[in-house]
Design an enzyme around this catalytic site. Structure first.
Site, PDB file in Angstrom:
ATOM      1  N   TRP A   1     -57.686 -45.937  -7.708  1.00 30.16           N
ATOM      2  CA  TRP A   1     -57.433 -44.500  -7.681  1.00 30.16           C
ATOM      3  C   TRP A   1     -58.665 -43.637  -7.872  1.00 30.16           C
ATOM      4  O   TRP A   1     -58.590 -42.421  -7.738  1.00 30.16           O
ATOM      5  CB  TRP A   1     -56.398 -44.153  -8.744  1.00 30.16           C
ATOM      6  CG  TRP A   1     -55.018 -44.068  -8.196  1.00 30.16           C
ATOM      7  CD1 TRP A   1     -54.400 -44.969  -7.379  1.00 30.16           C
ATOM      8  CD2 TRP A   1     -54.090 -43.009  -8.418  1.00 30.16           C
ATOM      9  NE1 TRP A   1     -53.135 -44.542  -7.093  1.00 30.16           N
ATOM     10  CE2 TRP A   1     -52.919 -43.347  -7.721  1.00 30.16           C
ATOM     11  CE3 TRP A   1     -54.116 -41.830  -9.147  1.00 30.16           C
ATOM     12  CZ2 TRP A   1     -51.787 -42.529  -7.727  1.00 30.16           C
ATOM     13  CZ3 TRP A   1     -53.000 -41.029  -9.156  1.00 30.16           C
ATOM     14  CH2 TRP A   1     -51.844 -41.374  -8.443  1.00 30.16           C
TER      15      TRP A   1
ATOM     16  N   TYR B   1     -60.105 -50.914  -3.293  1.00 28.44           N
ATOM     17  CA  TYR B   1     -58.861 -50.211  -3.633  1.00 28.44           C
ATOM     18  C   TYR B   1     -58.842 -49.744  -5.088  1.00 28.44           C
ATOM     19  O   TYR B   1     -59.305 -50.444  -5.976  1.00 28.44           O
ATOM     20  CB  TYR B   1     -57.641 -51.114  -3.377  1.00 28.44           C
ATOM     21  CG  TYR B   1     -56.359 -50.341  -3.565  1.00 28.44           C
ATOM     22  CD1 TYR B   1     -55.884 -49.530  -2.552  1.00 28.44           C
ATOM     23  CD2 TYR B   1     -55.683 -50.368  -4.771  1.00 28.44           C
ATOM     24  CE1 TYR B   1     -54.741 -48.769  -2.742  1.00 28.44           C
ATOM     25  CE2 TYR B   1     -54.536 -49.617  -4.963  1.00 28.44           C
ATOM     26  CZ  TYR B   1     -54.064 -48.819  -3.940  1.00 28.44           C
ATOM     27  OH  TYR B   1     -52.939 -48.064  -4.129  1.00 28.44           O
TER      28      TYR B   1
HETATM   29  N1  LIG Z   1     -47.708 -55.821 -11.809  1.00 30.07           N
HETATM   30  C1  LIG Z   1     -47.971 -54.679 -11.176  1.00 30.07           C
HETATM   31  N2  LIG Z   1     -49.203 -54.453 -10.663  1.00 30.07           N
HETATM   32  C2  LIG Z   1     -49.481 -53.280 -10.050  1.00 30.07           C
HETATM   33  C3  LIG Z   1     -48.487 -52.282  -9.931  1.00 30.07           C
HETATM   34  C4  LIG Z   1     -47.191 -52.548 -10.462  1.00 30.07           C
HETATM   35  O1  LIG Z   1     -46.267 -51.719 -10.381  1.00 30.07           O
HETATM   36  N3  LIG Z   1     -46.971 -53.748 -11.077  1.00 30.07           N
HETATM   37  N4  LIG Z   1     -48.780 -51.102  -9.305  1.00 30.07           N
HETATM   38  C5  LIG Z   1     -49.851 -51.108  -8.308  1.00 30.07           C
HETATM   39  C6  LIG Z   1     -50.227 -49.744  -7.952  1.00 30.07           C
HETATM   40  S1  LIG Z   1     -48.961 -48.807  -7.275  1.00 30.07           S
HETATM   41  C7  LIG Z   1     -51.487 -49.253  -8.063  1.00 30.07           C
HETATM   42  S2  LIG Z   1     -51.819 -47.697  -7.402  1.00 30.07           S
HETATM   43  C8  LIG Z   1     -52.591 -50.062  -8.627  1.00 30.07           C
HETATM   44  C9  LIG Z   1     -53.583 -49.270  -9.476  1.00 30.07           C
HETATM   45  O2  LIG Z   1     -54.843 -49.742  -9.170  1.00 30.07           O
HETATM   46  P1  LIG Z   1     -56.131 -49.707 -10.114  1.00 30.07           P
HETATM   47  O3  LIG Z   1     -57.303 -50.042  -9.286  1.00 30.07           O
HETATM   48  O4  LIG Z   1     -55.883 -50.629 -11.259  1.00 30.07           O
HETATM   49  O5  LIG Z   1     -56.198 -48.200 -10.570  1.00 30.07           O
HETATM   50  P2  LIG Z   1     -57.065 -47.513 -11.664  1.00 30.07           P
HETATM   51  O6  LIG Z   1     -56.880 -48.160 -13.007  1.00 30.07           O
HETATM   52  O7  LIG Z   1     -56.711 -46.071 -11.550  1.00 30.07           O
HETATM   53  O8  LIG Z   1     -58.573 -47.783 -11.212  1.00 30.07           O
HETATM   54  C10 LIG Z   1     -59.501 -46.784 -11.003  1.00 30.07           C
HETATM   55  C11 LIG Z   1     -60.856 -47.225 -11.559  1.00 30.07           C
HETATM   56  O9  LIG Z   1     -61.837 -46.278 -11.133  1.00 30.07           O
HETATM   57  C12 LIG Z   1     -62.659 -45.929 -12.239  1.00 30.07           C
HETATM   58  N5  LIG Z   1     -63.189 -44.573 -11.988  1.00 30.07           N
HETATM   59  C13 LIG Z   1     -62.669 -43.381 -12.350  1.00 30.07           C
HETATM   60  N6  LIG Z   1     -63.447 -42.384 -11.917  1.00 30.07           N
HETATM   61  C14 LIG Z   1     -64.490 -42.949 -11.246  1.00 30.07           C
HETATM   62  C15 LIG Z   1     -65.619 -42.421 -10.553  1.00 30.07           C
HETATM   63  O10 LIG Z   1     -65.820 -41.226 -10.424  1.00 30.07           O
HETATM   64  N7  LIG Z   1     -66.462 -43.323  -9.974  1.00 30.07           N
HETATM   65  C16 LIG Z   1     -66.275 -44.666 -10.069  1.00 30.07           C
HETATM   66  N8  LIG Z   1     -67.152 -45.473  -9.476  1.00 30.07           N
HETATM   67  N9  LIG Z   1     -65.210 -45.183 -10.711  1.00 30.07           N
HETATM   68  C17 LIG Z   1     -64.331 -44.341 -11.290  1.00 30.07           C
HETATM   69  C18 LIG Z   1     -61.741 -46.028 -13.450  1.00 30.07           C
HETATM   70  O11 LIG Z   1     -62.495 -46.187 -14.613  1.00 30.07           O
HETATM   71  C19 LIG Z   1     -60.885 -47.248 -13.076  1.00 30.07           C
HETATM   72  O12 LIG Z   1     -61.481 -48.436 -13.537  1.00 30.07           O
HETATM   73  O13 LIG Z   1     -52.027 -51.098  -9.434  1.00 30.07           O
HETATM   74  C20 LIG Z   1     -51.098 -51.913  -8.716  1.00 30.07           C
HETATM   75  N10 LIG Z   1     -50.731 -53.069  -9.526  1.00 30.07           N
HETATM   76  N1  LIG Z   2     -47.456 -42.057 -16.183  1.00 23.80           N
HETATM   77  C1  LIG Z   2     -47.785 -42.620 -15.014  1.00 23.80           C
HETATM   78  N2  LIG Z   2     -47.169 -42.220 -13.880  1.00 23.80           N
HETATM   79  C2  LIG Z   2     -47.480 -42.807 -12.705  1.00 23.80           C
HETATM   80  C3  LIG Z   2     -48.488 -43.817 -12.607  1.00 23.80           C
HETATM   81  C4  LIG Z   2     -49.125 -44.216 -13.821  1.00 23.80           C
HETATM   82  O1  LIG Z   2     -49.998 -45.103 -13.832  1.00 23.80           O
HETATM   83  N3  LIG Z   2     -48.747 -43.599 -14.980  1.00 23.80           N
HETATM   84  N4  LIG Z   2     -48.805 -44.374 -11.388  1.00 23.80           N
HETATM   85  C5  LIG Z   2     -48.447 -43.649 -10.186  1.00 23.80           C
HETATM   86  C6  LIG Z   2     -48.467 -44.558  -9.016  1.00 23.80           C
HETATM   87  S1  LIG Z   2     -49.961 -45.057  -8.382  1.00 23.80           S
HETATM   88  C7  LIG Z   2     -47.357 -44.962  -8.374  1.00 23.80           C
HETATM   89  S2  LIG Z   2     -47.479 -45.940  -6.984  1.00 23.80           S
HETATM   90  C8  LIG Z   2     -46.022 -44.542  -8.839  1.00 23.80           C
HETATM   91  C9  LIG Z   2     -45.044 -45.703  -8.787  1.00 23.80           C
HETATM   92  O2  LIG Z   2     -43.749 -45.220  -8.833  1.00 23.80           O
HETATM   93  P1  LIG Z   2     -42.547 -46.258  -9.016  1.00 23.80           P
HETATM   94  O3  LIG Z   2     -42.812 -47.470  -8.253  1.00 23.80           O
HETATM   95  O4  LIG Z   2     -41.273 -45.550  -8.735  1.00 23.80           O
HETATM   96  O5  LIG Z   2     -42.675 -46.487 -10.594  1.00 23.80           O
HETATM   97  P2  LIG Z   2     -42.429 -47.712 -11.573  1.00 23.80           P
HETATM   98  O6  LIG Z   2     -42.653 -47.131 -12.933  1.00 23.80           O
HETATM   99  O7  LIG Z   2     -43.235 -48.885 -11.185  1.00 23.80           O
HETATM  100  O8  LIG Z   2     -40.909 -48.074 -11.371  1.00 23.80           O
HETATM  101  C10 LIG Z   2     -39.887 -47.125 -11.559  1.00 23.80           C
HETATM  102  C11 LIG Z   2     -38.653 -47.781 -12.124  1.00 23.80           C
HETATM  103  O9  LIG Z   2     -38.085 -48.658 -11.177  1.00 23.80           O
HETATM  104  C12 LIG Z   2     -37.176 -49.503 -11.896  1.00 23.80           C
HETATM  105  N5  LIG Z   2     -37.000 -50.751 -11.162  1.00 23.80           N
HETATM  106  C13 LIG Z   2     -37.871 -51.774 -11.057  1.00 23.80           C
HETATM  107  N6  LIG Z   2     -37.360 -52.754 -10.274  1.00 23.80           N
HETATM  108  C14 LIG Z   2     -36.147 -52.329  -9.867  1.00 23.80           C
HETATM  109  C15 LIG Z   2     -35.121 -52.880  -9.024  1.00 23.80           C
HETATM  110  O10 LIG Z   2     -35.261 -53.960  -8.459  1.00 23.80           O
HETATM  111  N7  LIG Z   2     -34.022 -52.118  -8.835  1.00 23.80           N
HETATM  112  C16 LIG Z   2     -33.854 -50.899  -9.422  1.00 23.80           C
HETATM  113  N8  LIG Z   2     -32.750 -50.235  -9.152  1.00 23.80           N
HETATM  114  N9  LIG Z   2     -34.780 -50.379 -10.229  1.00 23.80           N
HETATM  115  C17 LIG Z   2     -35.902 -51.067 -10.444  1.00 23.80           C
HETATM  116  C18 LIG Z   2     -37.821 -49.732 -13.241  1.00 23.80           C
HETATM  117  O11 LIG Z   2     -36.845 -49.609 -14.264  1.00 23.80           O
HETATM  118  C19 LIG Z   2     -38.907 -48.675 -13.320  1.00 23.80           C
HETATM  119  O12 LIG Z   2     -38.882 -47.935 -14.522  1.00 23.80           O
HETATM  120  O13 LIG Z   2     -46.086 -44.042 -10.157  1.00 23.80           O
HETATM  121  C20 LIG Z   2     -47.064 -43.008 -10.304  1.00 23.80           C
HETATM  122  N10 LIG Z   2     -46.848 -42.383 -11.569  1.00 23.80           N
HETATM  123 MO   LIG Z   3     -49.714 -46.676  -6.832  1.00 21.82          MO
END
Ligand SMILES: Nc1nc2c(c(=O)[nH]1)N[C@H]1C(S)=C(S)[C@@H](COP(=O)(O)OP(=O)(O)OC[C@H]3O[C@@H](n4cnc5c(=O)[nH]c(N)nc54)[C@H](O)[C@@H]3O)O[C@H]1N2
Ligand SMILES: Nc1nc2c(c(=O)[nH]1)N[C@H]1C(S)=C(S)[C@@H](COP(=O)(O)OP(=O)(O)OC[C@H]3O[C@@H](n4cnc5c(=O)[nH]c(N)nc54)[C@H](O)[C@@H]3O)O[C@H]1N2
Ligand SMILES: [Mo]
Length: 747
Positions: free
Chosen positions: A114, A112
């Protein structure tokens, strides 16, 4: 001197690049795109970062003793540079051995993460294709972003498309809407990113346009950053994780005030009687009144009354950010929002109803035609799949059986881990526990361009190119452009494309034909584009052929003739356009879910107290919200953006009570671990709440007691949302804080 100027694409936007004598000199937002200049400008620093993996590496004791080395040294020992053929032979032999001795499920390759933009070279897709061709593996199903919705929505609506794909367009909200209520807010930082990349970042303007046309906004969120500047919204700051109670109370109000649209419930939904009986308290003795919700959410009842008045008349769009469902019982706020929208009866009308993710990612609610960006086909997998966020459990407890969305899943006995395109030491919860689990497999293989915490904890690291070092096609269906992404520079160091690494491995394993069907990159890109051309023919859109796409670099697809209104055709003719649910209607009560017998996710939306929240927290605990980083994509760019430990927002009164001033280094602690952060005093933040973004690279100190860079996942627990979703519940975490002593040293 040769200077090339070309446009390319990454998840954080389209950019123009200057290449001088083969070296990337500068990158800036593509004109008119609205991409963030700091983020796209980071590329030259990224590609030439001293964190690049220059050649294949093998962990020292693994190189000397093979799997007899054990996993305890991962992340502690030095990594020895080796030639490509040495590394590739090692990888191929290990795959063969594990497959022969233990079968496909012992190879964990869900991988998993991005990865990068670009359809062909998407690392996670390629690793899963390769392992499929090589005989099978354990995959991961669902996603971290909206895993609870991924399980729930198909039962309720028939598909999960309401999270983004089918969102009602902002244009119709501006034209027809009167009120927007955004649970979780509309944080503009999240609009800087699009999965697949994008040529347009215009949501701030589109949302403000709705405001200009008189749409009123109510935002429910713990802090003011979730309200875009100029929106003049009413901010309500409930206790985190209490949104379901507010939604249920508004639904109760609709029911008891006579506002409920009973004809809509009758024609378009099933199970409203059971749900309404619950609202009235017939089933549990608790009427879900505004007073009841005020107690749980700690919002004055007068504010909830104001919210009720705002939505009780006129055209109302109800929205929830994905963050709401990344929490304990995260299925409930989404189901409750659908139920509330059903009671208001505006689902399928322009500018009304509900939608998920308007505040979560670029392009949700933008007008764009779907189906023009091709996807790589997957290969069948002879192994199995586990819920994406349960992989640490699986490493620790092979053979254990869990419930998952009506099925039973028995964890495989993982012997080999293969990760390409993700950073689990960033994204998983309870990272110290992951560190322990990570010692168990016999072999860990990682493809990475950079020495991320995950790469540093591998046995074999294979250096991957970045998307600037290869040709590709990119885009997303929420954006009007398709890009040809030209190779801008030669691979840095001895990096290879992920697909080429898999070609060499599949030669060694005898599955080359299955893996790439004898096509080179150009052959694949042409095949992918030909699929888009076919779609163009069916939908009457004239598209250039592959060579012309390559020459033009970027093409614009015309917007759909009618702006999207979610569930419009179902609304206009539900008999002929039924939903793909068992009843053909919106399921406010699902017999299927009720039949699973899960106490943590019964047959209709309910309020269930989270495992960790302020409503039952002992004094001194804070609710930690770990949201997405503003100027990074997850852990990507941390190596060039970080200026110190991650910032943690705290309310001034809370800070004062703990003797904390702005800029102080603080330590966040829970029973699971501790991490460092830099305090940022934020008067707009609700008391008792801390907000600290994800994105930092996991770096425990020498004793392994305090993580140094500020990765909140060290203190957050690793528990599934429910037996239905088994999804990531990172946004339910209680922590304690203290000022770091002695005074902070240098970073
Ligand atoms: N506490 C907390 N944890 C969370 C979240 C949260 O809201 N709170 N959000 C969750 C969500 S929604 C997401 S999507 C995940 C994010 O999940 P992560 O896996 O942490 O996402 P990235 O940091 O985008 O990881 C992508 C990796 O791929 C590598 N990469 C980029 N290009 C290439 C390529 O061409 N080839 C290869 N082999 N590698 C490459 C990058 O260097 C990077 O290390 O985190 C989750 N974890
Ligand atoms: N710049 C930037 N943008 C991103 C990403 C990134 O890494 N960087 N990641 C992308 C990815 S993979 C994803 S999945 C999306 C995630 O999209 P979201 O899940 O919507 O994004 P978050 O920033 O985790 O949370 C949005 C807001 O939810 C509010 N929140 C948290 N808990 C609660 C709650 O219990 N109740 C209410 N009412 N509000 C709450 C927080 O204040 C927070 O700022 O974002 C995407 N967009
Ligand atoms: Mo995500």
């Amino acid at each position: 001197m040769t200077i090339t100027r070309a446009v390319s694409l990454c998840h954080w936007g389209a950019f123009e690049a200057d290449v001088e004598n083969g070296k990337l000199i500068a990158t800036r937002p593509m004109e008119g795109s609205g991409a963030d200049p700091d983020m796209v400008g980071a590329w030259p620093h990224m590609v030439y970062s001293d964190q690049r993996v220059s050649q294949p590496h093998v962990r020292r004791s693994y190189l000397e003793k093979g799997i007899a080395a054990g996993g305890g040294g991962r992340g502690h020992e030095d990594m020895v540079p080796v030639e490509w053929d040495v590394a590739l032979d090692l990888v191929a032999n290990e795959l063969k051995r594990v497959h022969q001795d233990y079968g496909p499920t012992a190879i964990f390759g869900g991988s998993y993460g991005w990865s990068s933009a670009g359809r062909l070279h998407h690392a996670r897709t390629q690793v899963r294709r390769f392992l499929g061709a090589a005989g099978g593996f354990t995959d991961q199903t669902g996603n971290y972003s909206w895993g609870a919705a991924h399980a729930l929505l198909p039962h309720v609506l028939g598909t999960a498309n309401a999270v983004a794909r089918d969102a009602t367009s902002w244009e119709t909200i501006a034209l027809h809407g009167e009120t927007v209520v955004a649970f979780g807010g509309l944080n503009p930082k999240n609009w800087r990113v699009s999965s697949g990349g994008a040529g347009e970042f215009h949501l701030p303007e589109k949302v403000l346009e709705a405001r200009k046309r008189g749409v009123k906004f109510f935002i429910l969120s713990p802090h003011a950053d979730d309200v875009p500047a100029g929106l003049d919204a009413t901010l309500i700051r409930p206790r985190p994780n209490s949104d379901t109670a507010i939604m249920l109370a508004l639904a109760h109000q609709a029911l008891t005030s006579g506002r409920a649209d009973l004809a809509f419930l009758q024609r378009y939904t099933t199970g409203s009687e059971v749900f309404c009986a619950y609202l009235r308290g017939d089933t549990d003795g608790i009427p879900k009144t505004l007073d009841w919700a005020a107690g749980l959410s700690d919002v004055p009842v007068s504010e909830l009354n104001g919210l009720w008045e705002a939505i009780s008349s006129g055209r109302v769009m109800l929205s929830a950010a994905w963050s709401l469902q990344r929490a304990d019982h995260g299925e409930q706020p989404f189901w409750a929002l659908i139920a509330l929208a059903a009671l208001l009866g505006q689902i399928g009308l322009p500018g009304g109803g509900f939608c998920f993710g308007y505040g979560s990612m670029n392009g949700v609610g933008a007008d764009a035609s779907k189906g023009f960006v091709p996807t790589m086909p997957m290969l069948p997998n002879k192994g199995m799949a586990i819920p994406v966020a349960r992989f640490v459990d699986a490493f620790l407890e092979p053979g254990k059986t869990i419930e998952f969305n009506g099925r039973r899943v028995t964890y495989p006995d993982v012997k080999l881990v293969y990760w390409a395109g993700g950073n689990p030491f960033h994204h998983a919860q309870d990272l110290d526990r992951l560190s322990r689990a990570w010692e168990r497999p016999q072999t860990v293989i990682v493809h990475e361009p950079w020495w991320t915490p995950t790469a540093r904890r591998a046995d074999i690291v294979l250096p991957a190119t970045t998307s600037l070092e290869r040709d590709d096609i990119g885009g997303t269906s929420r954006d009007p452009y398709v890009f040809f992404m030209p190779k801008l520079i030669d691979p840095v160091g001895s990096a290879r494309n992920d697909i080429d690494i898999f070609r060499s491995l599949s030669d060694r394993l005898g599955c080359r034909e299955l893996f790439d069907e004898g096509l080179d990159d150009r052959g694949w890109l042409k095949r992918l584009w030909d699929k888009s051309l076919e779609h163009g023919v069916h939908s009457g859109v004239d598209l250039p052929d592959f060579e012309e796409l390559r020459r033009q670099n970027i093409i614009r697809i015309p917007a759909p003739l009618q702006p999207e209104v979610m569930l419009e055709s179902f609304r206009s003719d539900p008999e002929n356009n039924p939903l793909p649910t068992p009843s053909g209607k919106i399921e406010l009560y699902s017999k299927a879910i009720a039949g699973f017998g899960y106490s943590d996710c019964p047959g209709h939306a309910v309020w269930i107290e989270p495992h960790e929240w302020l409503g039952s927290a002992p004094c001194g605990k804070f609710h930690l919200v770990s949201n997405q980083p503003a100027k990074q994509l997850h852990s990507q760019m941390w190596q060039v953006m970080a200026k110190g430990p991650a910032e943690c927002r705290i309310n001034p009164s809370d800070a004062k009570e703990h003797g904390i001033s702005g800029g102080d280094h603080i330590v966040l602690k829970s029973g699971r671990g501790a991490c460092r952060a830099s305090a940022l005093i934020d008067p707009s933040l609700r008391r008792g709440v801390l907000i600290m973004p994800t994105g930092a690279w996991y770096e425990p100190d020498a004793e392994g007691s305090i993580e140094q860079n500020g990765n909140p996942n060290v203190v957050i627990g690793d528990r599934g949302t429910s037996q239905l979703g088994q999804a990531c519940a990172a946004l339910s975490a209680l922590v304690e804080i203290e000022r770091e002593t002695p005074a902070p040293g240098s970073f």
